[in-house]
Design an enzyme around this catalytic site. Sequence first.
Site, PDB file in Angstrom:
ATOM      1  CG  HIS A   1      -1.744   1.191   1.432  1.00  0.00           C
ATOM      2  ND1 HIS A   1      -3.115   1.161   1.276  1.00  0.00           N
ATOM      3  CD2 HIS A   1      -1.439   2.467   1.788  1.00  0.00           C
ATOM      4  CE1 HIS A   1      -3.605   2.370   1.512  1.00  0.00           C
ATOM      5  NE2 HIS A   1      -2.609   3.176   1.829  1.00  0.00           N
ATOM      6  CD  GLU A   2       1.785   3.767   3.580  1.00  0.00           C
ATOM      7  OE1 GLU A   2       2.189   4.821   3.064  1.00  0.00           O
ATOM      8  OE2 GLU A   2       0.657   3.671   4.123  1.00  0.00           O
TER       9      GLU A   2
ATOM     10  CG  HIS B   1       0.412   6.025  -0.820  1.00  0.00           C
ATOM     11  ND1 HIS B   1      -0.714   6.434  -1.486  1.00  0.00           N
ATOM     12  CD2 HIS B   1      -0.029   5.517   0.368  1.00  0.00           C
ATOM     13  CE1 HIS B   1      -1.784   6.190  -0.749  1.00  0.00           C
ATOM     14  NE2 HIS B   1      -1.400   5.612   0.372  1.00  0.00           N
TER      15      HIS B   1
END
Length: 229
Positions: free
Chosen positions: A33-34, A37
């Site tokens: 998820h990170e 980003h």
Amino acid sequence: MLHQILRGNFSVQTIIAELFAVLVIIFLILPFHEWAHAFTASCLGDRSIKNSGRLTFNPINHIDPAGAIMMFLVGFGWARPVPIDTGYFKRPKLYMAITAVMGPVANLVAALVGRLLYNLLLFFFPNFITQTFFGGMLETFFLFYISVNISLAVFNLIPIPPLDGSKVLFLFLPDSAVNFCYKYQQASFIILFVLIWTGVLNGVLGWATNGLYYGISWLASLPFVPFIN
């Protein structure tokens, strides 16, 4: 998971499967998820990302101890936010919104992959999944893993700071309103938890989660349609 244990609403099979799913989410999915980003911000021009140590799947660079503990306790957690320098973006609000959305998208991709793997097991080893202890444990693992990923995606899309959805909301707000939201971000986070604790958001979150769950299940079933009589 802790809630189930305290109420006695669990089995050894369920606890082992869900514990393993939580470990996978902490060490693989939250970093994914990170990374999503970070990768998106880098592609959109943020040169600071390359030196942040976040363009990696290494969980050590992403894990937040408090977020990991919360995953074990309540089935919801978080990793350390990726520092984004919007000064590098040609269109800061738009590019920040795109960067923010890619985190929840990563969770939905992870859920889709999990559903595809689960469908493969059901297709090739139906008796193993439905009639054996370890098969049942795998089924519990995948269904819990899929559900948590979708829930994480939906939760992160709530348009309240500091969640990813707020960056999408900011795209449509004047700069003065955005600055106000950032200034009182800590207070808004408290308001968010109050809304969740009181169940005010349960209806909307449940509707979105169920809709995405059925949508992902449908997409994951498409490769198998030609083989079903």
